[in-house]
Design a protein around this motif. Structure first.
Motif, PDB file in Angstrom:
ATOM      1  N   GLU A 116      -0.235  -2.246  -1.199  1.00 43.14           N
ATOM      2  CA  GLU A 116       0.247  -1.016  -1.829  1.00 43.14           C
ATOM      3  C   GLU A 116      -0.218  -0.929  -3.288  1.00 43.14           C
ATOM      4  OE1 GLU A 116       4.502   1.344  -2.150  1.00 43.14           O
ATOM      5  OE2 GLU A 116       4.458  -0.789  -2.650  1.00 43.14           O
ATOM      6  N   ILE A 117      -0.091  -2.044  -4.043  1.00 44.93           N
ATOM      7  CA  ILE A 117      -0.499  -2.034  -5.455  1.00 44.93           C
ATOM      8  C   ILE A 117      -2.016  -1.883  -5.565  1.00 44.93           C
ATOM      9  CG2 ILE A 117      -0.421  -3.292  -7.653  1.00 44.93           C
ATOM     10  CD1 ILE A 117       2.001  -4.857  -6.411  1.00 44.93           C
ATOM     11  N   VAL A 119      -4.053  -0.396  -3.456  1.00 46.74           N
ATOM     12  CA  VAL A 119      -4.412   0.992  -3.127  1.00 46.74           C
ATOM     13  C   VAL A 119      -4.108   1.904  -4.318  1.00 46.74           C
ATOM     14  CG1 VAL A 119      -3.714   2.981  -1.723  1.00 46.74           C
ATOM     15  CG2 VAL A 119      -4.229   0.796  -0.617  1.00 46.74           C
ATOM     16  N   LYS A 120      -2.950   1.722  -4.936  1.00 47.11           N
ATOM     17  CA  LYS A 120      -2.588   2.554  -6.101  1.00 47.11           C
ATOM     18  C   LYS A 120      -3.577   2.338  -7.244  1.00 47.11           C
ATOM     19  CE  LYS A 120       2.349   3.147  -5.205  1.00 47.11           C
ATOM     20  NZ  LYS A 120       3.712   2.694  -5.556  1.00 47.11           N
ATOM     21  N   LEU A 177      -3.631   7.438   2.397  1.00 49.20           N
ATOM     22  CA  LEU A 177      -3.928   6.530   1.281  1.00 49.20           C
ATOM     23  C   LEU A 177      -5.141   5.649   1.594  1.00 49.20           C
ATOM     24  CD1 LEU A 177      -0.333   5.383   0.192  1.00 49.20           C
ATOM     25  CD2 LEU A 177      -1.893   6.894  -1.049  1.00 49.20           C
ATOM     26  N   SER A 209      -8.630   5.870  -0.560  1.00 46.97           N
ATOM     27  CA  SER A 209      -8.835   4.761  -1.500  1.00 46.97           C
ATOM     28  C   SER A 209     -10.014   3.862  -1.143  1.00 46.97           C
ATOM     29  CB  SER A 209      -7.569   3.895  -1.593  1.00 46.97           C
ATOM     30  OG  SER A 209      -7.297   3.280  -0.345  1.00 46.97           O
ATOM     31  N   ILE A 238       0.507   0.828   5.125  1.00 47.76           N
ATOM     32  CA  ILE A 238      -0.151   1.780   4.229  1.00 47.76           C
ATOM     33  C   ILE A 238      -0.394   3.089   4.990  1.00 47.76           C
ATOM     34  CG2 ILE A 238      -2.158   2.189   2.741  1.00 47.76           C
ATOM     35  CD1 ILE A 238      -0.388  -0.119   1.826  1.00 47.76           C
ATOM     36  N   GLU A 239      -0.073   4.213   4.366  1.00 50.16           N
ATOM     37  CA  GLU A 239      -0.228   5.524   5.013  1.00 50.16           C
ATOM     38  C   GLU A 239      -1.712   5.846   5.248  1.00 50.16           C
ATOM     39  OE1 GLU A 239       2.048   7.479   6.160  1.00 50.16           O
ATOM     40  OE2 GLU A 239       3.800   6.414   5.376  1.00 50.16           O
ATOM     41  N   PHE A 253       2.177  -6.072   2.637  1.00 49.29           N
ATOM     42  CA  PHE A 253       2.317  -4.671   2.257  1.00 49.29           C
ATOM     43  C   PHE A 253       2.361  -4.503   0.746  1.00 49.29           C
ATOM     44  CE2 PHE A 253       5.281  -1.290   0.927  1.00 49.29           C
ATOM     45  CZ  PHE A 253       4.526  -0.185   1.308  1.00 49.29           C
ATOM     46  N   GLU A 254       3.102  -5.388   0.056  1.00 55.06           N
ATOM     47  CA  GLU A 254       3.277  -5.247  -1.396  1.00 55.06           C
ATOM     48  C   GLU A 254       1.931  -5.320  -2.122  1.00 55.06           C
ATOM     49  OE1 GLU A 254       6.125  -7.072  -4.942  1.00 55.06           O
ATOM     50  OE2 GLU A 254       5.684  -8.283  -3.173  1.00 55.06           O
TER      51      GLU A 254
END
Length: 571
Positions: free
Chosen positions: A407-408, A410-411, A444, A448, A440-441, A403-404
């Motif tokens: 998440e980065i 995707v951002k 998003l 992305s 991840i939502e 996930f970590e």
């Protein structure tokens, strides 16, 4: 080739419009990184065909050209020039007529090589032009060591007692015993022969496997494992220790897995890397070596296996200024090659590219590559955070595992960066579910991701021995061929010949499933559609599945029915 000679050759090729200035710039950068010759880099990158280059050089130097792959050289002619001389100057004697020796050269203007050959042979030397790769292949074919495994095994006969390690005293073996056995000449010769034989046969992996009663050596060639020899079981410690010493590993540690690397110089600036993994098993340590040959890295996207329309869609997405490109597939399916060829396509002097890799398989000029070290906290997530402070345009992260990292990534994709990465899923649509399962939502993921590509490797039929076969229409229909297209299929089968080591296959080609995230598919993701619904919608919009792509290769006679069934699942 000196730098100015290389530049001059490049400028002449540009002037003749055989290559573009951008292609020359990339080839020169690649040449600087590899230390090789410009002609080899141009053909390796796919910018010019070998016969085109030799034809141009023939005209330029005013000497005839020769295709060494179509010539069988007389052993008596080969004896006239020693291996040391042909390797030093990268030349090959082709024929003798009276006191004239005809020699194939990549650079017929090399008067030092010609003078050396004249002095040694006491003959008049007439040069002909051949490509660098063809000369290297001919040297490998005619001058490589002909020592067989059987001959090496005979060396152990006289030293039988040296290697008698009984299983019941295995724990009493000390480091000195292991070092002594690993350093014995027959063991060194055997291990070197295994490594060189694997290179010669274009293997991608070497497996050294101990069992209760036997030791087995296997090579993975074009994705399939072949047994090549069974050394006596008493040699298992000596062979393993020799490989560990070459990899700078701890030979005293036999209970824990270890990873290392071997670098081999093959002459003329060429190097081969072996990534070494040692793992303790029930009957001893299994060693697997992955061969990494930079000269064989295919960076030309048109040579990977993309169909024309699919490649156009892929290129359109990778040239977008931001978003995420995901490549998915199992280990050994060519994901790294696809990513490297994508980075090579995007690599410009105006672009900052950062990659986080585990491990770094090939060094690419102009790209900032970072090796992961989990033991000190340098993982994909930490590297990604650091990259965002390095003013990047393009980021490549070896794999999204948690996930970590996801998440980065995707951002980063949503804040003006192009992000490339890989996932381990079966096909393109299921990658969406994988990201959602990581946490991840949906909104998003939808906003992305630009493109998801799945890929597999199928073996390519050997051009020298493949032959057509008749296949009943119902068999093709069962495999997924539309009934109206059955007549367009020219199915070939593997036969086997000397060129392909009697396997019927030579090399591999990728089959692709490219899912572009259109507005409709983004809506499906936002509405919580299942993987099956996503797949159906993507196919409706024109996506070719892995099976469809493999069937296209079958229709073109590039692969066999067995490979289509082995590598892809029915839709």
């Amino acid at each position: 080739m000196a730098k100015d000679d290389a530049s001059r050759l490049g400028e002449l090729l540009v002037k003749e419009q055989l290559i573009t200035p951008l292609q020359l710039q990339r080839a020169l950068a690649s040449q600087r990184a590899s230390g090789g010759r410009l002609g080899h880099e141009l053909t390796r990158l796919g910018y010019i065909e070998e016969n085109e280059l030799t034809g141009f050089l023939s005209k330029q130097y005013g000497v005839p050209s020769i295709n060494l792959r179509e010539v069988e050289i007389d052993p008596e002619v080969l004896k006239l020039v020693p291996k040391e001389l042909v390797t030093r100057h990268q030349v090959i004697p082709v024929n003798r007529s009276g006191n004239v020796l005809i020699v194939a050269m990549a650079d017929p203007s090399n008067i030092f090589a010609i003078d050396d050959l004249k002095f040694y042979t006491k003959l008049q030397v007439d040069p002909v032009v051949a490509s660098e790769q063809a000369i290297a292949d001919a040297i490998e074919k005619y001058y490589s060591s002909n020592v067989s495994f059987d001959e090496v095994m005979m060396d152990f006969e006289a030293e039988d007692e040296e290697f008698e390690f009984e299983d019941d005293v295995e724990e009493d073996l000390n480091v000195l015993d292991l070092e002594k056995s690993a350093g014995d000449a027959p063991v060194v010769k055997l291990v070197n022969l295994i490594l060189l034989d694997a290179i010669r046969k274009n293997a991608s992996d070497i497996h050294v496997e101990p069992y209760e009663k036997q030791l087995r050596i296997r090579y993975r060639i074009d994705g399939v494992l072949y047994e090549v020899m069974k050394p006596p079981i008493k040699l298992k410690h000596a062979i393993t220790s020799r490989l560990k010493i070459m990899s700078n590993l701890d030979i005293a540690e036999r209970r824990l897995p270890q990873d290392g690397r071997i670098k081999m110089k093959l002459g003329r600036g060429k190097e081969m890397d072996f990534r070494v993994s040692v793992c303790p098993t029930l009957w001893g340590e299994k060693v697997v070596l992955r061969l990494l040959d930079k000269s064989n890295l295919q960076l030309d996207m048109t040579k990977l296996g993309f169909e024309e329309q699919v490649l156009a869609a892929f290129k359109e997405q990778i040239y977008k200024p931001y978003g995420m490109i995901l490549i998915t597939g199992p280990t050994g399916s060519g994901k790294t090659t696809t990513l490297y060829s994508t980075l090579s396509e995007l690599n410009k002097s105006t672009t900052n590219i950062c990659t986080a890799e585990d491990p770094i398989e090939f060094n690419l000029f102009g790209i900032n590559q970072v090796q992961m070290h989990d033991d000190i906290g340098l993982n994909f997530a930490a590297a990604l955070r650091s990259f965002l402070r390095q003013d990047p345009d393009i980021i490549m992260v070896g794999e999204i595992r948690d996930f970590e990292t996801a998440e980065i990534a995707v951002k980063a994709a949503l804040t003006g960066h192009l992000v490339l990465s890989t996932l381990h899923t079966n096909d393109a649509p299921s990658s969406v579910s994988r990201l959602l399962n990581m946490g991840i939502e949906p909104f998003l993921v939808a906003s992305s991701v630009n493109l998801i590509g799945a890929q597999r490797l199928v073996r390519r039929l050997c051009n020298d021995c493949k032959e057509p076969i008749e296949v009943p229409p119902n068999v093709l229909i069962e495999m997924g061929v539309p009934p109206e297209e059955v007549g367009n299929y020219h199915v070939m089968r593997a036969n086997g010949c000397r060129t392909c080591n009697n396997t019927g296959y030579k090399g591999r080609i990728a089959v692709y499933e490219i899912m572009v995230m259109t507005e409709e598919l983004r809506e499906f993701v936002l509405n919580g559609a299942s993987t099956l619904e996503l797949k159906r919608e993507a196919i409706r919009q024109g996506m070719k599945t892995l099976r469809m792509s493999a069937l296209t290769k079958l229709a073109n006679g590039e692969t066999s029915m067995e490979e289509v069934v082995r590598a892809t699942a029915p839709d």
